[in-house]
Scaffold this motif. Structure first.
Motif, short mmCIF file in Angstrom:
data_model
loop_
_atom_site.label_atom_id
_atom_site.label_comp_id
_atom_site.label_asym_id
_atom_site.label_seq_id
_atom_site.Cartn_x
_atom_site.Cartn_y
_atom_site.Cartn_z
N PRO A 1 0.83 -1.21 0.00
CA PRO A 1 0.00 0.00 0.00
C PRO A 1 0.86 1.25 0.00
N LEU A 2 0.36 2.32 -0.60
CA LEU A 2 1.03 3.61 -0.48
C LEU A 2 0.87 4.08 0.95
N PRO A 3 1.95 4.39 1.63
CA PRO A 3 1.86 4.72 3.07
C PRO A 3 0.91 5.87 3.34
N GLY A 4 -0.06 5.62 4.21
CA GLY A 4 -0.97 6.66 4.67
C GLY A 4 -2.02 7.12 3.67
N VAL A 5 -2.14 6.44 2.52
CA VAL A 5 -3.06 6.90 1.48
C VAL A 5 -4.30 6.01 1.44
N THR A 6 -5.46 6.62 1.39
CA THR A 6 -6.71 5.89 1.17
C THR A 6 -7.53 6.61 0.10
N VAL A 7 -8.39 5.87 -0.55
CA VAL A 7 -9.33 6.43 -1.51
C VAL A 7 -10.73 6.01 -1.09
N THR A 8 -11.60 6.98 -0.91
CA THR A 8 -13.00 6.70 -0.60
C THR A 8 -13.82 7.03 -1.85
N SER A 9 -14.66 6.08 -2.28
CA SER A 9 -15.33 6.20 -3.57
C SER A 9 -16.82 6.00 -3.43
N VAL A 10 -17.57 6.69 -4.27
CA VAL A 10 -19.02 6.52 -4.30
C VAL A 10 -19.49 6.62 -5.74
N THR A 11 -20.51 5.83 -6.07
CA THR A 11 -21.18 5.92 -7.36
C THR A 11 -22.62 6.32 -7.12
N LEU A 12 -23.09 7.34 -7.83
CA LEU A 12 -24.49 7.72 -7.84
C LEU A 12 -25.03 7.39 -9.23
N ALA A 13 -26.19 6.76 -9.30
CA ALA A 13 -26.70 6.32 -10.60
C ALA A 13 -28.19 6.60 -10.72
N HIS A 14 -28.58 7.03 -11.92
CA HIS A 14 -29.99 7.24 -12.25
C HIS A 14 -30.10 7.29 -13.76
N GLY A 15 -31.13 6.64 -14.32
CA GLY A 15 -31.25 6.58 -15.77
C GLY A 15 -30.04 5.89 -16.35
N ALA A 16 -29.41 6.51 -17.34
CA ALA A 16 -28.21 5.95 -17.95
C ALA A 16 -26.94 6.63 -17.44
N GLU A 17 -27.07 7.58 -16.50
CA GLU A 17 -25.94 8.37 -16.06
C GLU A 17 -25.40 7.90 -14.71
N GLU A 18 -24.08 8.09 -14.55
CA GLU A 18 -23.40 7.78 -13.30
C GLU A 18 -22.56 8.98 -12.89
N ILE A 19 -22.53 9.25 -11.60
CA ILE A 19 -21.56 10.19 -11.06
C ILE A 19 -20.57 9.37 -10.27
N ARG A 20 -19.29 9.48 -10.61
CA ARG A 20 -18.23 8.75 -9.93
C ARG A 20 -17.39 9.75 -9.16
N ALA A 21 -17.34 9.60 -7.85
CA ALA A 21 -16.60 10.53 -7.00
C ALA A 21 -15.57 9.75 -6.18
N HIS A 22 -14.35 10.27 -6.12
CA HIS A 22 -13.25 9.63 -5.40
C HIS A 22 -12.55 10.68 -4.55
N LEU A 23 -12.43 10.42 -3.27
CA LEU A 23 -11.75 11.32 -2.35
C LEU A 23 -10.41 10.70 -1.96
N VAL A 24 -9.32 11.37 -2.35
CA VAL A 24 -7.97 10.88 -2.05
C VAL A 24 -7.50 11.52 -0.75
N HIS A 25 -7.08 10.69 0.20
CA HIS A 25 -6.63 11.18 1.49
C HIS A 25 -5.21 10.71 1.75
N GLY A 26 -4.31 11.66 2.08
CA GLY A 26 -2.96 11.30 2.49
C GLY A 26 -1.93 11.27 1.40
N ALA A 27 -2.28 11.54 0.15
CA ALA A 27 -1.30 11.53 -0.94
C ALA A 27 -0.55 12.86 -0.99
N ARG A 28 0.69 12.81 -1.44
CA ARG A 28 1.49 14.03 -1.56
C ARG A 28 0.91 14.92 -2.66
N PRO A 29 0.83 16.23 -2.40
CA PRO A 29 0.43 17.14 -3.48
C PRO A 29 1.35 16.96 -4.69
#
Length: 641
Positions: A492-520
């Protein structure tokens, strides 16, 4: 040696569009399909019929003798279903040939996996975690189904040595997954055939052990995990539900059926939503070359009465799956099923896959056990769930969100729970488990290429993999998970996590990913659906938040998938600006549209708002008034709208 001459195919049967308005197929078509598959393998059988070594570019890891046994066992199960469903009628003399093979194969079983001149027809002995254990289960099930017409008429000496060979499965150790159900299946047969007292006790113990083992993997809502912590796929239907429920029915055991029947019913509530309108099962999980074996569980529901489907919908689903593959080249010019999806596709083969492995598709013919007068054969076909209207369905057990659109008939699976990772190690991501999304109209990019439907950080070693998935919940229109990005060697990359969510309706999806702990300055890569124009699918991936303006044009990568050699995948890239940073995109997958589904429908409006604590809210508004919103934080997601 001359190549066997293929048996000429029978003339095609006319379709019945009055009884089967969606597929045109009836019971007669199913019987004809079984007959054609069995006729195609016949020229390859050994002289005494014990081995059926089919041609192929690759052998399995178990060797040619095992592959020949596999050819016998899996086609025997198909023959058994065909004959048992016809109440023993066998005009093709199938049982005589398989009886000869049983006698020859069990005369002098051998431990060596390779073919030798002095024992050319002998079967390999059943060993710990050996492939013969799998095939023993198929043979035992076939013998149980045809007992009156085959087993009970065998010479006593043949029965004795065949039972001894099968009994090897009762005492050997299986892999710690659905393989525990192979000794159960053998035990179910041997417990009924009246061997020695010791053999009957061992057979009953194998049944009890198998049932006890799968209890550890039951996750509720109709789903088992297949041995590993989060291994969810088609094996739920064609193994983990199939063997216990079918055993309970064949044993006429109301106590067992009262336990496993309702579980099957619950499984079918979600699993029947995973078939596209064109008949395609979901392209996710291993052993996909079994193809229409995915219809086994719906047939079993009809067979036992534990199903949410009407008879007409059951046949429409199963016939749709059969037709989907046969119309797309699953059986080649020689009539043999290939290792692949439509036609041959080597990337789908596992190490255990041999030329005859696809014949586990025999399980998809389970419906032939239902008599011709059963409503499942006489009712008019009814539409599938994917054809009745757009729907988004959460499956909390496996951590999936199913999204279907009636206009193009595609079903999408958003994966926030299945990774097939072992207990105490991390393996490289499996393309058939680790992607964020799968569908009935696309296949994942193969190993060694950049992954589709993936979010990863860019390191010196390439794009990070997902590794073990931590489900964070699901609900109407959404599903979420977290993972620790890992390099190619599993660290694993030290101290890094990714939290992800998918929102879906009709034919569309919203994909959101929150990166925590990665170097700028760390790069990220977000990919969408790998679609094949030749198959009629197309996709889009549009940036919403976190992607610099200079990089807002999606790049297109291409490679071969199971759906075509011309697959292309949209990709977005960005850069982490803070130690907690969000990346949000809109995605769409579309197939050949009808008037009911316009591919140019407006995308939802999405508002993304970062908060002082590092979390971010994602709020989506669709043109039809639907609103979905979540608060995305470090390893937690909360629904807010």
């Amino acid at each position: 040696m001359s190549r066997p001459r293929p048996v000429p195919p029978a003339p095609p049967l006319p379709e019945d569009r009055a009884l089967s308005p969606y597929t045109g197929l009836t019971r007669r078509h199913w019987e004809a399909a079984a007959d054609a598959l069995l006729a195609a393998v016949r020229p390859y059988a050994s002289p005494e019929q014990a081995l059926i070594p089919l041609p192929g570019a690759r052998a399995s890891s178990s060797g040619p003798r095992s592959d020949g046994l596999e050819g016998y066992a899996r086609t025997f199960l198909l023959a058994a279903l065909r004959i048992a469903g016809a109440d023993g009628r066998d005009p093709g003399g199938l049982l005589d040939r398989y009886a000869r093979g049983l006698a020859a194969g069990t005369a002098h079983p051998v431990a060596e996996p390779d073919l030798t001149a002095d024992t050319p027809e002998s079967w390999p002995l059943v060993t710990d975690r050996g492939q013969a254990m799998v095939e023993a289960a198929g043979i035992a099930l076939g013998l149980r189904l045809t007992r009156r017409w085959l087993w009970d008429r065998l010479d006593d000496r043949v029965r004795e040595r065949a039972a001894a060979w099968l009994a090897g499965a009762l005492h050997r150790h299986p892999w710690d997954n659905n393989w525990w159900l192979f000794p159960l299946t053998v035990g179910g047969f041997l417990a009924e055939t009246g061997g020695s007292a010791d053999q009957v006790r061992a057979a009953r113990a194998a049944v009890d052990r198998g049932l006890e083992r799968i209890e550890r993997w039951w996750r509720g809502g109709g789903w088992y995990t297949d041995g590993r912590p989060r291994a969810f796929d088609h094996y739920n239907g064609w193994a983990l539900h199939l063997y216990p429920v079918l055993h309970a029915r064949l044993a006429a055991d109301p106590r067992l059926l009262a336990v496993y029947g309702p579980r099957l019913h619950a499984h079918l509530e979600g699993a029947t939503r995973m078939f596209g309108a064109d008949g395609a099962p979901m392209h996710q999980g291993r052993s996909l070359s079994y193809r229409f074996a995915a219809a086994a569980a719906p047939w079993l529901g009809a067979l036992t009465g534990h199903t949410p489907l009407s008879p007409g919908a059951t046949r429409r689903l199963a016939s749709g799956a059969l037709r989907y593959f046969l119309d797309r080249g699953a059986a080649g010019p020689d009539g043999l099923l290939s290792l692949g999806w439509h036609g041959p596709y080597p990337a789908l083969a596992q190490p255990y896959s041999g030329p005859a492995s696809p014949y586990w598709a025999a399980k998809g013919f389970l419906g032939l056990l239902l008599p011709a007068g059963h409503p499942v054969w006489t009712a008019v076909e009814e539409p599938l769930p994917a054809e009745r209207g757009d729907a988004v369905t959460a499956l909390p057990g496996p951590g999936w969100l199913l999204q279907s659109t009636a206009g193009d008939g595609i079903v999408r699976l958003h994966n926030h729970g299945s990774d097939n990772q072992p207990h105490q190690a991390v393996h490289p991501d499996d393309p058939l488990y680790a992607r964020f999304a799968y569908s009935t109209g696309t296949g994942p990019t193969p190993p060694g290429t950049e992954p589709d439907n993936h979010f990863g950080l860019i390191t010196d070693g390439g794009t990070t993999m997902r590794g073990p998935i931590e489900p964070l919940g699901s609900g109407p229109g959404w599903a979420a998970s977290a993972h620790r990005p890992r390099t190619g060697d599993g660290d694993p990359l030290p101290g890094v996590t990714v939290t992800s969510v998918t929102l879906a309706h009709g034919a569309e999806e919203i994909r959101a990913h929150l990166v925590h702990g990665a170097r700028p300055g760390t790069g990220v890569r977000l990919s969408g659906w790998a679609t094949s124009p030749s198959f009629g699918t197309r996709s889009a991936l549009l940036p919403v938040y976190g992607f610099p303006a200079a990089e807002r044009t999606a790049a297109l990568e291409h490679c071969a998938t199971a759906y075509g050699a011309d697959a292309r995948c949209p990709v977005l890239t960005g850069t982490v600006a803070e130690t907690c940073h969000a990346f949000v995109a809109l995605a769409r997958l579309a197939g050949r549209s009808t008037a009911a589904h316009h591919p140019a429908a407006p995308y939802p409006r999405v508002r993304v708002a970062p908060r002082p604590d590092g979390s971010v809210s994602v709020d989506a508004h669709w043109a039809d008034g639907r609103r979905l919103g979540v608060l995305l934080g470090h390893r937690h997601v909360v629904r807010i709208g």
